[in-house]
Motif scaffolding. Sequence first.
Motif, PDB file in Angstrom:
ATOM      1  N   GLU A 218     -11.641  12.605  11.791  1.00 60.67           N
ATOM      2  CA  GLU A 218     -12.939  12.362  11.153  1.00 60.67           C
ATOM      3  C   GLU A 218     -13.221  13.337  10.011  1.00 60.67           C
ATOM      4  OE1 GLU A 218     -15.586  10.912  14.915  1.00 60.67           O
ATOM      5  OE2 GLU A 218     -14.929  13.009  14.954  1.00 60.67           O
TER       6      GLU A 218
ATOM      7  N   PHE B  46     -16.643  17.161  15.281  1.00 60.49           N
ATOM      8  CA  PHE B  46     -15.787  16.181  14.627  1.00 60.49           C
ATOM      9  C   PHE B  46     -14.352  16.427  15.074  1.00 60.49           C
ATOM     10  CE2 PHE B  46     -19.412  17.060  11.978  1.00 60.49           C
ATOM     11  CZ  PHE B  46     -19.856  15.801  11.601  1.00 60.49           C
TER      12      PHE B  46
ATOM     13  N   CYS C  46     -21.268  23.236  12.702  1.00 59.57           N
ATOM     14  CA  CYS C  46     -20.550  22.136  13.330  1.00 59.57           C
ATOM     15  C   CYS C  46     -19.173  22.643  13.746  1.00 59.57           C
ATOM     16  CB  CYS C  46     -20.426  20.930  12.400  1.00 59.57           C
ATOM     17  SG  CYS C  46     -19.419  21.228  10.938  1.00 59.57           S
TER      18      CYS C  46
ATOM     19  N   ALA D 225     -18.702  15.072   4.650  1.00 62.35           N
ATOM     20  CA  ALA D 225     -20.034  14.543   4.312  1.00 62.35           C
ATOM     21  C   ALA D 225     -21.126  15.339   5.032  1.00 62.35           C
ATOM     22  CB  ALA D 225     -20.120  13.063   4.670  1.00 62.35           C
ATOM     23  N   PHE D 226     -20.887  15.676   6.289  1.00 62.93           N
ATOM     24  CA  PHE D 226     -21.856  16.455   7.070  1.00 62.93           C
ATOM     25  C   PHE D 226     -22.104  17.809   6.410  1.00 62.93           C
ATOM     26  CE2 PHE D 226     -22.956  19.551  10.303  1.00 62.93           C
ATOM     27  CZ  PHE D 226     -23.962  18.917  11.015  1.00 62.93           C
TER      28      PHE D 226
ATOM     29  N   ASP E  39     -24.079  17.406   3.222  1.00 64.39           N
ATOM     30  CA  ASP E  39     -25.482  17.147   3.522  1.00 64.39           C
ATOM     31  C   ASP E  39     -26.196  18.407   4.026  1.00 64.39           C
ATOM     32  OD1 ASP E  39     -25.238  14.510   2.777  1.00 64.39           O
ATOM     33  OD2 ASP E  39     -25.107  13.741   4.830  1.00 64.39           O
TER      34      ASP E  39
ATOM     35  N   GLU F  74     -16.023  12.352   7.541  1.00 66.54           N
ATOM     36  CA  GLU F  74     -17.351  12.527   8.152  1.00 66.54           C
ATOM     37  C   GLU F  74     -17.736  14.007   8.183  1.00 66.54           C
ATOM     38  OE1 GLU F  74     -15.602   8.736   9.926  1.00 66.54           O
ATOM     39  OE2 GLU F  74     -14.842  10.688   9.324  1.00 66.54           O
TER      40      GLU F  74
END
Length: 159
Positions: free
Chosen positions: A143, A139, A96, A149-150, A153, A146
Amino acid sequence: MNKILVSACLLGANVRYDGGNHLIDHPILKAWNERGLLVPFCPEVAGGLSTPRPPSEIQNKYPILITTRDGEDLTPEYLSGAEKTVELARREGVVCALMKAKSPSCGNKRIYDGSFTGNLTDGAGVAAAELMRNGIAVFSEKELPELFAFIEDSERISA
């Protein structure tokens, strides 16, 4: 843990159009950086733009047109930077990206509307859009929960 592409200005590099940065002072990001998990990159500099440089905004999305307030067309530099961003992301295997909000390169949800008045419109900068088109989540610095959390996960999935 997987690598994350990060707008260099968010890590303190003075690559913004005004010669400054937008350093995010966060303990998690510091720890990730110390572990070599962050890949700093500035699409605009990579595309050949100098620092400092005149502010630019996206004037038209289709066909894409990015200009300075004086009308200088910088579209080729922005597109080159976007291509290099995706190439680096693929080469580094990033999962990401954390990119600068509102930027004509890095904004992920809202960008300046092209009027040079500070107004925002829905849309993404060219590098962020290219990353998303290639399946890489983007992101902004607004954020961080978020993003965290990404990553949590994605680590659970890859474990």
